[in-house]
Design an enzyme around this catalytic site. Structure first.
Site, mmCIF file in Angstrom:
data_model
loop_
_atom_site.group_PDB
_atom_site.id
_atom_site.type_symbol
_atom_site.label_atom_id
_atom_site.label_comp_id
_atom_site.label_asym_id
_atom_site.label_seq_id
_atom_site.Cartn_x
_atom_site.Cartn_y
_atom_site.Cartn_z
ATOM 1 C CG HIS A 1 -0.471 -0.337 2.504
ATOM 2 N ND1 HIS A 1 0.080 0.585 3.369
ATOM 3 C CD2 HIS A 1 -0.431 -1.523 3.145
ATOM 4 C CE1 HIS A 1 0.441 -0.024 4.494
ATOM 5 N NE2 HIS A 1 0.141 -1.304 4.388
ATOM 6 C CG HIS B 1 6.362 3.782 9.843
ATOM 7 N ND1 HIS B 1 5.339 3.025 10.350
ATOM 8 C CD2 HIS B 1 5.967 5.061 9.969
ATOM 9 C CE1 HIS B 1 4.360 3.801 10.754
ATOM 10 N NE2 HIS B 1 4.715 5.046 10.558
ATOM 11 C CD GLU C 1 3.872 9.079 11.531
ATOM 12 O OE1 GLU C 1 3.220 8.301 12.268
ATOM 13 O OE2 GLU C 1 4.464 8.702 10.508
ATOM 14 C CG HIS D 1 4.364 7.272 17.115
ATOM 15 N ND1 HIS D 1 3.198 6.883 16.491
ATOM 16 C CD2 HIS D 1 4.377 6.648 18.320
ATOM 17 C CE1 HIS D 1 2.534 6.041 17.281
ATOM 18 N NE2 HIS D 1 3.239 5.890 18.398
ATOM 19 C CG HIS E 1 5.579 4.877 14.837
ATOM 20 N ND1 HIS E 1 6.706 5.594 14.527
ATOM 21 C CD2 HIS E 1 4.631 5.275 13.949
ATOM 22 C CE1 HIS E 1 6.458 6.411 13.509
ATOM 23 N NE2 HIS E 1 5.208 6.222 13.132
#
Length: 431
Positions: A289, A332, A338, A362, A368
């Protein structure tokens, strides 16, 4: 409450009047304005900003904004609001998560119920953003507010709001957002007994729609779905107060009339709302994705192309159909930082502990991804087209690392054991 009408189209040159003939024709600043109104220009970009990015609105009002009392320091406003740069607390690389903050028991309006969780950048240099929660159980009637430090992106989580602004009225509820330009005066009326939500205070460039690139002419958030208020003025006199956030501090000025006395306006710097259900989700129909940037609703660009001061990203109801793919977000580490919130339902990477009204942070290069149970479940699931329903999460993503406030680090709402959600990830290595 009465229904409200809207103008449509993102960043369009709108014009609207509450009284016929209030808008001048063919010019902005005639010698005398109809109805004895005053002309006033409201600019949220520099005068010489390129035409495509220039934002200004002409307001035709009963009194000019200069008619008010002198500002005095106002310490009674929220004691838990902070502005970037945050210096009371060192930045941390820890992965952080919070449960929903409790509703206040004392009478608390939108301004008094603001609480800062994190901020980055520097409001004085117009970079970065502040992230706040609002908690309210009382409407604003005799009090008005504007923020000189940044543009405000309002994300309701529970409880509908009516935003009375200089340009008119916006009604928003969970699943909607509203953006109020820097310096625009407004008051907040609750539709129900209480309201809670998130607030992005954008110190940087005004939010705009991201480019679509190879996606083409349609998709993501479409211009036509953004709604602006029609002119609706207040002609009220009395003992009112105007609260201002300026340079990270609150100030108060007495004012003898409602400052929401704009009878007509024309321009493209005005508050607007958007129903997140209208976002046209783009995703894969083969395998893997794409990056979460495909879910960007609005972006505040920085001086580096492709690296945002702030991206507002959502994770709405959608189909997942990818073949031979681990479907939750991959593990990642990002150069971008974020801050996430949950409006409703369950977020697919965190099925436990991430609650509606809660939040997570994060920061840059902090690892995370899915918790252990989600990893095991997704790794062994039978892959078939799957509909993600009754879910709506969002992210404020920024090139600048966030510093949490002292309150955010010490509140009982902080989940001290958050990092433990990854501790039970098993070793599957078989050389």
């Amino acid at each position: 409450m009465e229904s409200v009408s809207y103008l449509t189209g993102f960043n369009n040159e709108h014009e609207t009047e509450a009284l016929p003939g209030a808008l001048p024709v063919g010019q902005f600043n005639p010698q005398k304005v109809a109805y004895g109104l005053y002309a006033e220009q409201f600019s949220s970009t520099a005068f010489t900003a390129p035409r495509a990015h220039n934002r200004r609105t002409w307001l035709y009002r009963i009194r000019p904004s200069a008619v008010q009392g002198d500002y005095q320091s106002f310490q009674q406003a929220s004691q838990l609001v902070r502005t970037g740069p945050i210096t009371e607390q060192a930045p941390v690389p820890n992965m952080l998560r919070w449960s929903p903050l409790p509703m206040p028991s004392d009478p608390t309006d939108f301004v008094d119920g603001l609480v800062t969780l994190a901020a980055n950048g520097d409001a004085a240099t117009q970079t970065g953003l502040g992230v706040h929660c609002y908690l309210a159980n009382q409407s604003m009637s005799e009090r008005f507010f504007y923020n000189a430090d940044g543009e405000l992106l309002v994300v309701p989580q529970t409880g509908a709001l009516r935003l009375h602004t200089e340009c008119g009225i916006l009604d928003i509820d969970a699943g909607d957002i509203a953006v109020i330009p820097r310096g625009m005066k407004f008051r907040v009326v609750l539709h129900g007994p209480e309201a809670r939500g998130y607030l992005c205070e954008n110190y940087g460039a005004c939010f705009e729609l991201p480019e679509r690139g190879p996606v083409g002419a349609n998709g993501y958030a479409n211009d036509r779905d953004f709604q602006y208020p029609v002119a609706a003025y207040e002609d009220r006199e009395g003992a009112f107060e105007l609260i201002c956030k300026y340079g990270g501090n609150f100030f108060r000025a007495a004012i003898g009339h409602s400052p929401l006395d704009v009878v007509a306006w024309t321009g493209n710097s005005a508050p607007y709302k958007y129903d997140l259900a209208r976002f046209n989700v783009i995703n894969t129909v083969s395998f893997d994705h794409p990056d979460p940037s495909i879910f960007t609703v609005l972006t505040s660009p920085s001086d580096t192309a492709g690296v945002a001061n702030c991206d507002f990203v959502i994770f709405p109801p959608r189909w997942m159909v990818a073949d031979n793919t681990f479907r939750p977000p991959w593990y990642h580490r990002n150069i971008m930082s974020e801050f996430m919130g949950l409006i409703k339902g369950v977020y697919d990477a965190k099925e436990k502990g991430f609650e509606p009204g809660g939040a997570s942070l994060h920061n840059c290069m902090s690892p995370h991804g899915p918790e252990a149970e989600v990893f095991e479940k997704a790794s062994n699931a039978t892959l078939a087209p799957q509909r993600y329903e009754n879910t709506l999460a969002f992210m404020f993503e920024s090139r600048y690392a966030f510093t949490p406030t002292r309150f955010a680090m010490t509140t009982s709402a902080r989940q001290q054991d958050y990092v433990a959600c990854w501790n039970s990830l098993k070793k599957h290595f078989r050389p």
